[in-house]
Design a protein around this motif. Structure first.
Motif, PDB file in Angstrom:
ATOM      1  N   ILE A  75      -6.944   2.722  -0.647  1.00 13.28           N
ATOM      2  CA  ILE A  75      -5.743   2.670   0.181  1.00 13.28           C
ATOM      3  C   ILE A  75      -6.009   1.680   1.306  1.00 13.28           C
ATOM      4  CG2 ILE A  75      -4.257   3.969   1.756  1.00 13.28           C
ATOM      5  CD1 ILE A  75      -4.794   6.428  -0.001  1.00 13.28           C
ATOM      6  N   ILE A  76      -5.076   0.766   1.498  1.00 16.25           N
ATOM      7  CA  ILE A  76      -5.213  -0.279   2.518  1.00 16.25           C
ATOM      8  C   ILE A  76      -4.490   0.170   3.788  1.00 16.25           C
ATOM      9  CG2 ILE A  76      -4.705  -2.672   3.128  1.00 16.25           C
ATOM     10  CD1 ILE A  76      -4.549  -3.241   0.069  1.00 16.25           C
ATOM     11  N   GLU A  77      -5.222   0.154   4.894  1.00 18.13           N
ATOM     12  CA  GLU A  77      -4.629   0.455   6.197  1.00 18.13           C
ATOM     13  C   GLU A  77      -4.510  -0.869   6.947  1.00 18.13           C
ATOM     14  OE1 GLU A  77      -5.470   4.221   8.740  1.00 18.13           O
ATOM     15  OE2 GLU A  77      -6.821   2.653   9.434  1.00 18.13           O
ATOM     16  N   ARG A  78      -3.311  -1.142   7.497  1.00 20.15           N
ATOM     17  CA  ARG A  78      -3.051  -2.428   8.157  1.00 20.15           C
ATOM     18  C   ARG A  78      -2.614  -2.243   9.612  1.00 20.15           C
ATOM     19  NH1 ARG A  78      -2.302  -6.416   4.069  1.00 20.15           N
ATOM     20  NH2 ARG A  78      -2.001  -5.489   2.027  1.00 20.15           N
ATOM     21  N   ALA A 122       2.574  -1.426  -4.177  1.00 18.50           N
ATOM     22  CA  ALA A 122       1.378  -2.184  -4.551  1.00 18.50           C
ATOM     23  C   ALA A 122       0.671  -2.804  -3.347  1.00 18.50           C
ATOM     24  CB  ALA A 122       1.747  -3.263  -5.560  1.00 18.50           C
ATOM     25  N   GLU A 123       1.398  -3.193  -2.311  1.00 20.29           N
ATOM     26  CA  GLU A 123       0.738  -3.828  -1.157  1.00 20.29           C
ATOM     27  C   GLU A 123      -0.084  -2.850  -0.322  1.00 20.29           C
ATOM     28  OE1 GLU A 123       5.076  -3.106  -0.046  1.00 20.29           O
ATOM     29  OE2 GLU A 123       4.077  -4.146  -1.678  1.00 20.29           O
ATOM     30  N   LYS A 124       0.018  -1.558  -0.601  1.00 23.12           N
ATOM     31  CA  LYS A 124      -0.770  -0.552   0.131  1.00 23.12           C
ATOM     32  C   LYS A 124      -2.002  -0.094  -0.641  1.00 23.12           C
ATOM     33  CE  LYS A 124       2.081   0.873   3.614  1.00 23.12           C
ATOM     34  NZ  LYS A 124       1.716   1.276   4.922  1.00 23.12           N
ATOM     35  N   ILE A 125      -2.191  -0.608  -1.860  1.00 23.47           N
ATOM     36  CA  ILE A 125      -3.315  -0.203  -2.698  1.00 23.47           C
ATOM     37  C   ILE A 125      -4.066  -1.438  -3.170  1.00 23.47           C
ATOM     38  CG2 ILE A 125      -3.996   0.917  -4.872  1.00 23.47           C
ATOM     39  CD1 ILE A 125      -2.934   2.962  -2.917  1.00 23.47           C
ATOM     40  N   TRP A 126      -5.384  -1.415  -2.997  1.00 23.68           N
ATOM     41  CA  TRP A 126      -6.227  -2.456  -3.598  1.00 23.68           C
ATOM     42  C   TRP A 126      -6.703  -1.887  -4.926  1.00 23.68           C
ATOM     43  CZ3 TRP A 126     -11.885  -3.894  -2.133  1.00 23.68           C
ATOM     44  CH2 TRP A 126     -12.277  -5.003  -2.875  1.00 23.68           C
TER      45      TRP A 126
END
Length: 192
Positions: A75-78, A122-126
């Motif tokens: 999970i990508i944290e921005r 998709a932009e929140k998951i690598w």
């Protein structure tokens, strides 16, 4: 992971990848690649992907999921600016992928946690995937080799019971009368 050989292979891959030197590179105008230590992802990917783990532990977890399940998810944290500030690995067994019909078949990731599933764009998951038939979901070595792994588990269970009984045979040979010395030599020769 209960099959010793499978566990050993996954562990070797994970620990090797975790210990490998890691870096981000930038391609220069002359074609050479140089370390890009000023890249915003350098600190995250190399040293500290999240507050709970260092780069080695993150690479090990990611490689374990990729080697066993064919997919590795984080999970990508921005920040508000869109810059990545952390990556949290998610066990591949807890992720479901689907194409969302309401958004032009964009990829969505469902992460199961504490009895409910939360869906991420998709932009929140690598998503790192192994080789694949559809380019969307990596093939799971566990699923592809389930019959072989099942046989290995059965073999290990059989051997555990056999050695647990002190290698005592479950059959015996008996004869109605005492054997002569000559008959004993013939019987021993045939048993060996």
């Amino acid at each position: 992971m209960q099959v010793t050989a499978f566990f050993a292979c996954i562990r070797l891959l994970a620990e090797t990848m975790g210990a490998m030197p890691s870096a981000i590179f930038r391609k220069e105008d002359n074609g050479n690649a140089v370390r890009a230590e000023d890249h915003p992802l350098h600190e995250i990917l190399v040293y500290q992907p999240n507050p709970d783990m260092n780069g080695v532990a993150f690479r090990e977890a990611s490689t374990t999921n990729l080697a066993a399940r064919g997919n590795a998810y984080s999970i990508i944290e921005r920040r508000g600016s869109g810059d990545v500030i952390s990556l949290y690995p998610v066990p591949a067994s807890r992720v479901t992928i689907r194409r969302d019909e309401s958004t032009n078949y964009e990829t969505r990731y469902g992460v199961a946690d504490r009895g409910k599933t939360e869906w991420y764009p998709a932009e929140k998951i690598w998503h790192r995937r192994g080789f694949s038939f559809d380019g969307l979901i990596g093939m799971s070595p566990l699923q592809c080799a389930r019959e072989t792994i099942g046989l290995a588990l059965a073999g290990e269970e059989f051997n555990a019971r056999l050695f647990g009984q002190g290698l005592m045979p479950s059959a015996r040979v008996s004869v109605p009368a005492w054997l002569t010395d000559e008959q004993r030599k013939v019987a021993n020769a045939k048993l060996l």
